[in-house]
Enzyme design. Structure first.
Site, short mmCIF file in Angstrom:
data_model
loop_
_atom_site.label_atom_id
_atom_site.label_comp_id
_atom_site.label_asym_id
_atom_site.label_seq_id
_atom_site.Cartn_x
_atom_site.Cartn_y
_atom_site.Cartn_z
N MET A 17 83.39 38.05 55.35
CA MET A 17 82.77 36.73 55.28
C MET A 17 82.13 36.51 53.92
O MET A 17 82.30 35.47 53.31
CB MET A 17 81.72 36.56 56.39
CG MET A 17 82.28 36.55 57.78
SD MET A 17 83.61 35.37 58.02
CE MET A 17 82.75 33.81 57.94
N ASP A 36 76.49 43.51 46.90
CA ASP A 36 76.55 44.42 48.04
C ASP A 36 75.83 45.70 47.66
O ASP A 36 75.39 45.86 46.52
CB ASP A 36 78.00 44.66 48.50
CG ASP A 36 78.07 44.88 50.02
OD1 ASP A 36 77.19 45.63 50.53
OD2 ASP A 36 78.94 44.32 50.69
N VAL A 93 75.38 39.79 55.56
CA VAL A 93 75.38 41.25 55.72
C VAL A 93 75.64 41.56 57.20
O VAL A 93 75.65 40.65 58.03
CB VAL A 93 74.06 41.88 55.20
CG1 VAL A 93 73.78 41.44 53.77
CG2 VAL A 93 72.87 41.55 56.09
N GLU A 95 75.84 42.23 61.17
CA GLU A 95 75.12 41.51 62.22
C GLU A 95 74.13 42.41 62.97
O GLU A 95 74.22 42.52 64.20
CB GLU A 95 76.12 40.93 63.21
CG GLU A 95 76.89 39.73 62.70
CD GLU A 95 76.06 38.46 62.64
OE1 GLU A 95 75.52 38.16 61.55
OE2 GLU A 95 75.94 37.79 63.67
N LYS A 100 69.41 43.17 58.54
CA LYS A 100 69.08 41.87 57.95
C LYS A 100 67.60 41.82 57.57
O LYS A 100 67.24 41.31 56.51
CB LYS A 100 69.43 40.74 58.93
CG LYS A 100 70.95 40.58 59.11
CD LYS A 100 71.33 39.23 59.65
CE LYS A 100 72.77 39.16 60.10
NZ LYS A 100 73.72 38.53 59.19
N SER A 122 76.45 34.93 63.07
CA SER A 122 77.18 34.19 64.12
C SER A 122 76.51 34.41 65.47
O SER A 122 76.89 33.78 66.44
CB SER A 122 78.63 34.67 64.18
OG SER A 122 78.66 36.05 64.44
N HIS A 143 76.84 28.78 59.08
CA HIS A 143 77.81 29.66 59.73
C HIS A 143 79.24 29.23 59.39
O HIS A 143 79.71 28.20 59.87
CB HIS A 143 77.57 29.64 61.25
CG HIS A 143 78.50 30.52 62.01
ND1 HIS A 143 78.90 30.25 63.28
CD2 HIS A 143 79.12 31.67 61.66
CE1 HIS A 143 79.73 31.20 63.69
NE2 HIS A 143 79.88 32.07 62.72
N ASN A 146 86.06 32.35 59.99
CA ASN A 146 86.92 33.32 59.31
C ASN A 146 88.39 32.88 59.28
O ASN A 146 88.91 32.57 60.35
CB ASN A 146 86.79 34.66 60.05
CG ASN A 146 87.30 35.82 59.23
OD1 ASN A 146 87.54 35.68 58.04
ND2 ASN A 146 87.48 36.95 59.88
N GLU A 155 78.90 25.48 60.60
CA GLU A 155 77.80 25.05 61.47
C GLU A 155 76.50 25.20 60.66
O GLU A 155 76.22 26.27 60.14
CB GLU A 155 77.74 25.93 62.72
CG GLU A 155 78.90 25.71 63.68
CD GLU A 155 78.88 26.66 64.89
OE1 GLU A 155 79.34 26.26 65.96
OE2 GLU A 155 78.42 27.82 64.76
N ASN A 194 80.94 29.35 69.41
CA ASN A 194 80.93 30.59 70.20
C ASN A 194 80.34 30.36 71.60
O ASN A 194 80.69 31.05 72.55
CB ASN A 194 80.16 31.70 69.48
CG ASN A 194 81.00 32.29 68.37
OD1 ASN A 194 82.22 32.16 68.38
ND2 ASN A 194 80.36 32.91 67.40
#
Ligand SMILES: C/C=C/C(=O)SCCNC(=O)CCNC(=O)[C@H](O)C(C)(C)COP(=O)(O)OP(=O)(O)OC[C@H]1O[C@@H](n2cnc3c(N)ncnc32)[C@H](O)[C@@H]1OP(=O)(O)O
Length: 656
Positions: A17, A36, A93, A95, A100, A122, A143, A146, A155, A194
């Site tokens: 992502m 990263d 990063v 989930e 986070k 997500s 959001h 993919n 979103e 989702n």
């Protein structure tokens, strides 16, 4: 902060992502710092972007050199270097709350005070994440889907304390990235897409766990009965069964037992049958044929239960002010490729019937997930989620749009870009209504016909829904007639019709374009009648009408070989009137339509009629021509035309 104030975007995380978002931001012209935790991760992400940009360039989908875009991206490991100058930081990063939290702790120490933080989570709560920062009002969800470079939906999610300005600017940024943002007004598990999809997949798994249906029945119903792009289990395998399971576990924890994962799903995760990525899930992709879904195992019970589940989730979202019906429909169409939005689907099926389905299932099974939401009960009594008297302003189309882009021009846009603008039964019916509507409108004197997006004018009949309607010859014949008639109406309509073709123009799409009077195409367009490859024939007039435009020899060549042809060749064959640069297609087609709209309406109408009448019978055509010529003598338009000619002016025809 305004959109104009954003120059540098930092993206935290260079995984799937993260690097996708960085690529999208750089393509939109922003300087991007992609960060990263080590050189290997960040370099890997950078290499993926390079590969993807080169692919886009190869396919002519990039407006500048791949290297120019790549130069805007700086791969970094140091958090300070990456974020100190960033106006917006998009976090992507892993989930996990702990990871986070650590990232936001580090970020707060280096980021500018007025920078906005947006999380691409997500599944986690935006409000909980915002709380670990010192700027919950300048924090929201952003959001992406993919792969970000292809998927249009973003979103934009409000946390409990996000301020309006933050949400507005992130929405503007998503638009500037070329995406379609949909606002999620409240932080609620699964947000919109989702929240609809994951309970749907869970319900599918429960039906099989409880032996109420088989996997084949569920997927046959989902794909061919309900017309969704994939079967429920096929989708689960695509998304990853572990991913759906974790989202469900989170929903279960936050929202209660209605979201308890089905045993079948749990079992798949325990056995590490996670779907395509492990070679096996509900289907076997390594040793078996993958998702082979029968067209003829559709079940009414499955359809009712799946729709009832969607209705209940939609009710919870709408009733709790998370999102209104139109946003739910738009998000699910853009993010999951649904041909119709879920709210529209359940309204069309009948909310009262779905409420009954839930009540009966709740009584039979005692499962909490069948308890109807209060808001569902309220709307079932009103006849649906959408206000039932909303459409007295005129016809509301779902598969096409009708617009008025210039004086006297009515523009029909085939609006199913998520399905290559393929043509369904509904689209045929709506097209027919739109042609009537424009023909009856005194303010319209020419029709422009295009497809939404730059991929396809139309890739032809929607083969999936055709397969779903079974093997009934009578239905097939009716479908052929419906297409012949709708397209024939366009061909015979009194207004001049211009087709603006950008991208694929195949099968039924080409049969539709054949019924326009003039065709303008972009360089990248491709044409063909591939029906014979499918064991079909062009059944929407193609065996007859194509030869009228380009002669029988070329028509036979195109239909019998089922080859694809580029725009220049189709211009040589006399099908396309003009080939233009990709970027000029829209303007050129509109200019042509506007030009025709400025012509004398009665003479245009008579010309079209005379040419059509003479197609198979020259004498009849000549007779019509003579009579039309006579009629035109008595029109004001003729006087206007002659006066303008004599005075060197531009005629203004009134159609009298
Ligand atoms: C009487 C009239 C009869 C007819 O018209 S019969 C139909 C005639 N048309 C065709 O045979 C065209 C079939 N489609 C194709 O050959 C290719 O596609 C394209 C060349 C148009 C595009 O290829 P690429 O760029 O590689 O994209 P992709 O992944 O194949 O397609 C994107 C999504 O669009 C769906 N799709 C494309 N054409 C149709 C269709 N005609 N009916 C239903 N779906 C279609 C695909 O399946 C896929 O969907 P997902 O993303 O969910 O996998």
């Amino acid at each position: 902060m305004q959109l104009e104030d954003i120059n540098t975007v930092a993206v935290l995380g260079a995984g799937n992502m993260g690097h996708g978002i960085a690529e999208v931001a750089a393509m939109a012209g922003y300087d991007v710092n992609m960060r990263d935790i080590n050189d290997e991760f960040v370099q890997n992400g950078y290499d993926q972007i390079e590969w993807s940009l080169n692919k886009l360039a190869e396919n002519d989908q990039l407006s500048e050199e791949a290297d120019t875009v790549l130069e805007r991206i700086t791969p970094l490991v140091d958090m300070g270097e990456a974020c100190a100058d960033a106006d917006v930081v998009i976090e992507a990063v892993p989930e996990q709350m702990e990871i986070k939290k650590d990232v936001y702790g580090e970020l707060e120490e280096v980021a500018a005070d007025d920078a906005i933080f947006a999380t691409n989570t997500s599944s986690l709560s935006i409000t909980d994440l915002a709380e670990v920062t010192e700027r919950p009002e300048r924090f929201c969800g952003m959001h992406f889907f993919n792969p970000p470079v292809r998927m249009p939906l973003v979103e934009v999610i409000s946390g409990a304390e996000s301020d309006e300005e933050t949400l507005d600017v992130i929405e503007d940024l998503a638009e500037d990235f070329g995406k379609s943002p949909v606002r999620v007004h409240k932080d609620s598990p699964g947000f919109i897409v989702n929240r609809i999809l994951v309970p749907l997949m869970n319900e599918a798994a429960w039906l099989v766990s409880d032996e109420e249906a088989t996997i084949a029945e569920v997927d046959s119903t989902t794909k061919y009965g309900m017309g969704l792009p994939m079967g429920s289990f096929e989708l689960g395998d695509q998304v990853g069964n572990d991913v759906s399971y974790h989202v469900l576990e989170y929903m279960h924890e936050v929202l209660g037992d209605a979201y308890e994962p089905a045993p079948l799903l749990e079992e798949k995760v325990e056995n590490e049958e996670l779907g395509k990525k492990t070679g096996k899930g509900f289907y076997d992709y390594e040793d078996g044929p993958g998702a082979e879904i029968p067209t003829d195992e559709q079940s009414d019970l499955v359809e009712a239960r799946l729709l009832a589940t969607m209705a209940n989730e939609a009710a919870k979202l709408i009733g709790n002010d998370v999102a209104p019906p139109a946003s739910i429909d738009e998000a699910t169409q853009l993010g999951a490729g649904f041909p119709d939005g879920p709210v529209k689907m359940v309204d069309d099926y009948g909310l009262d019937d779905l409420l009954e389905t839930l009540e009966e299932a709740a009584e039979q099974t005692g499962y909490e997930r069948y308890e109807p939401a209060d808001y569902l009960e309220a709307r079932a009594a009103e006849g649906g989620f959408y206000d039932q008297d909303d459409d007295d302003e005129g016809v509301d189309f779902e598969t096409i749009r009708v617009e008025y882009p210039a004086e006297y021009v009515g523009h029909i846009v085939i609006d199913r870009p998520h399905r290559m603008n393929t043509i369904s039964d509904d689209l045929l019916a709506e097209l027919s209504t739109a042609i009537d509507q424009l023909s009856d409108d005194d303010e319209v004197r020419a029709i422009l016909l295009t497809g939404e997006g730059d991929k396809a004018f139309s890739a032809g009949a929607d083969v999936q829904s055709m397969a779903g309607s079974g093997a009934d010859p009578i239905e097939g014949q009716e479908l052929s007639r419906a297409g012949q008639q709708a397209f024939g109406k366009l061909e015979a309509c009194d207004l001049p019709v211009v087709a603006g073709i950008d991208g694929y123009c195949l099968g039924g799409g080409m049969e539709l374009a054949t019924c326009a009077d003039l065709r303008v195409a972009s360089e990248r367009s491709e044409f063909g009648q591939p029906e014979l490859n499918l064991g079909l024939i062009p059944g929407w007039g193609g065996t007859q009408r194509l030869a009228n435009v380009i002669g029988e020899g070329r028509a036979k060549e195109i239909i019998l070989t089922a080859e694809r042809y580029d725009a220049e060749t189709m211009a040589d064959y006399g099908f396309v009137n003009d080939v233009v640069d990709n970027d000029d297609l829209e303007d050129t087609a509109l200019e042509l339509a506007a030009d025709l709209a400025g012509g004398p309406p009665i003479a245009l109408k008579f010309t079209k009629r005379a040419m059509l009448a003479g197609r198979d019978d020259t004498d009849a055509g000549l007779e019509y021509e003579a009579s039309a010529f006579g009629h035109l003598m008595a029109t004001d338009d003729l006087m206007e035309g002659i006066t303008a000619f004599m005075g060197d002016g531009e005629p203004e025809f009134e159609g009298n």
